[in-house]
Design a protein around this motif. Sequence first.
Motif, PDB file in Angstrom:
ATOM      1  N   ARG A  10     -15.627  21.535  32.337  1.00 38.13           N
ATOM      2  CA  ARG A  10     -16.959  21.926  31.849  1.00 38.13           C
ATOM      3  C   ARG A  10     -16.930  23.251  31.092  1.00 38.13           C
ATOM      4  NH1 ARG A  10     -21.378  18.972  34.252  1.00 38.13           N
ATOM      5  NH2 ARG A  10     -20.729  17.862  36.117  1.00 38.13           N
ATOM      6  N   ASP A 100     -26.115  34.062  33.108  1.00 36.54           N
ATOM      7  CA  ASP A 100     -27.062  33.700  34.175  1.00 36.54           C
ATOM      8  C   ASP A 100     -27.632  32.308  33.923  1.00 36.54           C
ATOM      9  OD1 ASP A 100     -26.691  36.121  35.322  1.00 36.54           O
ATOM     10  OD2 ASP A 100     -28.583  37.001  34.644  1.00 36.54           O
ATOM     11  N   ALA A 101     -27.990  32.048  32.657  1.00 35.30           N
ATOM     12  CA  ALA A 101     -28.565  30.740  32.333  1.00 35.30           C
ATOM     13  C   ALA A 101     -27.542  29.640  32.589  1.00 35.30           C
ATOM     14  CB  ALA A 101     -29.021  30.713  30.872  1.00 35.30           C
ATOM     15  N   ILE A 102     -26.293  29.909  32.268  1.00 38.06           N
ATOM     16  CA  ILE A 102     -25.282  28.851  32.402  1.00 38.06           C
ATOM     17  C   ILE A 102     -24.946  28.576  33.866  1.00 38.06           C
ATOM     18  CG2 ILE A 102     -22.954  28.108  31.777  1.00 38.06           C
ATOM     19  CD1 ILE A 102     -23.193  29.794  29.249  1.00 38.06           C
ATOM     20  N   VAL A 103     -24.878  29.630  34.698  1.00 38.54           N
ATOM     21  CA  VAL A 103     -24.482  29.348  36.089  1.00 38.54           C
ATOM     22  C   VAL A 103     -25.602  28.679  36.886  1.00 38.54           C
ATOM     23  CG1 VAL A 103     -22.704  31.121  36.224  1.00 38.54           C
ATOM     24  CG2 VAL A 103     -25.039  31.651  36.987  1.00 38.54           C
ATOM     25  N   ALA A 104     -26.800  28.546  36.301  1.00 40.94           N
ATOM     26  CA  ALA A 104     -27.844  27.753  36.952  1.00 40.94           C
ATOM     27  C   ALA A 104     -27.620  26.250  36.743  1.00 40.94           C
ATOM     28  CB  ALA A 104     -29.222  28.152  36.419  1.00 40.94           C
ATOM     29  N   THR A 105     -26.637  25.912  35.928  1.00 37.91           N
ATOM     30  CA  THR A 105     -26.279  24.507  35.697  1.00 37.91           C
ATOM     31  C   THR A 105     -25.008  24.215  36.511  1.00 37.91           C
ATOM     32  OG1 THR A 105     -24.754  24.859  33.862  1.00 37.91           O
ATOM     33  CG2 THR A 105     -27.086  24.902  33.330  1.00 37.91           C
ATOM     34  N   PRO A 106     -24.457  22.996  36.440  1.00 36.52           N
ATOM     35  CA  PRO A 106     -23.277  22.725  37.284  1.00 36.52           C
ATOM     36  C   PRO A 106     -22.048  23.591  36.990  1.00 36.52           C
ATOM     37  CG  PRO A 106     -24.303  20.682  36.620  1.00 36.52           C
ATOM     38  CD  PRO A 106     -24.990  21.756  35.842  1.00 36.52           C
ATOM     39  N   LEU A 107     -22.101  24.469  36.016  1.00 38.83           N
ATOM     40  CA  LEU A 107     -20.941  25.309  35.747  1.00 38.83           C
ATOM     41  C   LEU A 107     -20.838  26.464  36.743  1.00 38.83           C
ATOM     42  CD1 LEU A 107     -21.470  23.907  32.871  1.00 38.83           C
ATOM     43  CD2 LEU A 107     -20.053  25.763  32.017  1.00 38.83           C
ATOM     44  N   THR A 108     -19.595  26.850  37.060  1.00 40.18           N
ATOM     45  CA  THR A 108     -19.371  28.027  37.898  1.00 40.18           C
ATOM     46  C   THR A 108     -19.153  29.238  36.998  1.00 40.18           C
ATOM     47  OG1 THR A 108     -17.003  27.654  37.848  1.00 40.18           O
ATOM     48  CG2 THR A 108     -18.221  26.637  39.670  1.00 40.18           C
ATOM     49  N   ASP A 111     -15.907  28.895  35.298  1.00 41.04           N
ATOM     50  CA  ASP A 111     -15.963  28.067  34.088  1.00 41.04           C
ATOM     51  C   ASP A 111     -16.394  28.903  32.889  1.00 41.04           C
ATOM     52  OD1 ASP A 111     -15.357  25.572  35.261  1.00 41.04           O
ATOM     53  OD2 ASP A 111     -17.442  25.231  35.832  1.00 41.04           O
TER      54      ASP A 111
END
Lengths: 261, 303
Positions: A10, A100-108, A111
């Motif tokens: 991802r 911050d926006a991205i780690v609210a999705t399945p990404l760690t 990632d």
Amino acid sequence: MSVLSNISRRSWAVWQRNKDVFFFTWKTNFLPPFLEPILYLLAMGFGFGMLIQELPPPWDQYTYAEFLGPGLIAISAMYGAFFECTYGSFVRMHYQKTFDAIVATPLTIEDVIAGEILWGATKSFINASIVALVVAAFGLLSFPSFLLVIPITFLAGLAFGALAMIFTALVPNIDSFNYPFFLLITPMFLFSGTFFPLEILPEGVQAVALALPLTHTTIVMRDFGLGLFGWMDLLSLLYLTVLTLVAFYAAVWMMRRRLVS
Amino acid sequence: MDWVIEAEALTKKFEDLVAVDGISFRIAQGECFGFLGPNGAGKTTAIRMIQCVSPVTSGKLTVLGMDVGGRQREIKALLGVCPQEDNLDPDFTAWKNLLVYARYFGIRREEAEKRAKDLLEFMQLTEKKDVEIPKLSGGMKRRLVIARALMNDPKLLILDEPTTGLDPQARHLIWDKVRELRKRGVTVLITTHYMDEAQQLCERLVIMEKGRILVEGVPADLISRSVGSGVVEVLSPTDGMDAWLRKGEWIYEKAGDRAYLYTDDNRSLRERILREFPAANVIIRDATLEDVFLKLTGRGLRD
């Protein structure tokens, strides 16, 4: 949880995000890597180079412009990823809150950092490849061996991107990037065999230069660019690979420590 | 009962601060649940643990039946999050923001485009499709963040102060949309310090302070339980009046130059006061969540 097990494919979504922004403003992004080497070659290679009668061995059969060309490719590979993974990543992390926006999705977060470093390496690849083509267009590189330079720009980009990300994990604010640039990047730019052969330096200073990543990048770029191959190239490639692995691991680990609380 | 969130003795400690102090609560499928509390109460910290971006210090927390410690990617794939601070991508247009976000969930391009189109329409942003983020107003940005949070068709929608700083039109639009989502069966967790918002939207809520839950319940019950249904406000009472007001069977509170009296029968209390002090300046109104909130958390400033 281990740092590496939190990295998945991802990460490419992060890479794609940055690529999309880059190509959104591609006109401004492609011009500098194209024009800069031309200016350097004209001023330093052909202008300043006029003053140089003969380079010291083993470079005595090359003109100064031929000697300088691969150095410019190495410099571009260093700056591409280092700028991207310091200022670029810091802006996305701190000001734009993109991480911050991205780690609210399945990404760690792992990632995200892996994707950022991959993108930094891609910037090196794009910029330095353009430089390589410009230098080749001036007839300063040996064909086809100089094509091997192209994948090396990506490897060097990974090393400098990961190194840069370590500083991004450490700095309290964006102005603090002056320190790694002033204390590490600028000295490397000048003393890594880019503008003059390392052989003319005192032995002690040579040893210091051999510890620097840009020195090894330059060695490989110059040898491949001019069609020379030796044992030293393998050592330099090994150096860049090991540096990439160690710095990448450290960068991801330190970024998790900075961002996850 | 299917619990969407189950928290037991949930605790979050930072170096020098206990931000969430052993709270327990459950949120049911399809419910709209509110976290209320002054700044620094621990609402956002609790939400960050639910979101799997902040590790739990101790206690148990399961989201959609999964433990937050182990199955973070799976949980996050099912959540929609509207954070307190807008973190839209300023490098992209509204449309591109939604598509890039969908990519993080691994949603296929055609499907993402279809959802983005529907959601822009749902949030009344269709004509702003190609506008870049810095050119959107605060209300439009908020609506776009909510649209973005819905891109993965979440089972649980988390709204952290969704209407802070918005004008009344924008707030009402967002409230309408939240109600519509509820009708479609989406479970909603909302934090706010606007009491009217909580009263409008939440079926059940907790009031938090200093990391703990002070009360939990249905808004109307909380009001009648803690303050009674009516309020009498006496403006600038004289000392004599004040002494008399203090002694009644109602709940008395004084703030600034105003006395607040909580009672179920505010009309007859007003008449009693006016018989006693014909010159008194008296207002009556229904009790609101704000009265409960102020009574429980006090009137002192937080920061």
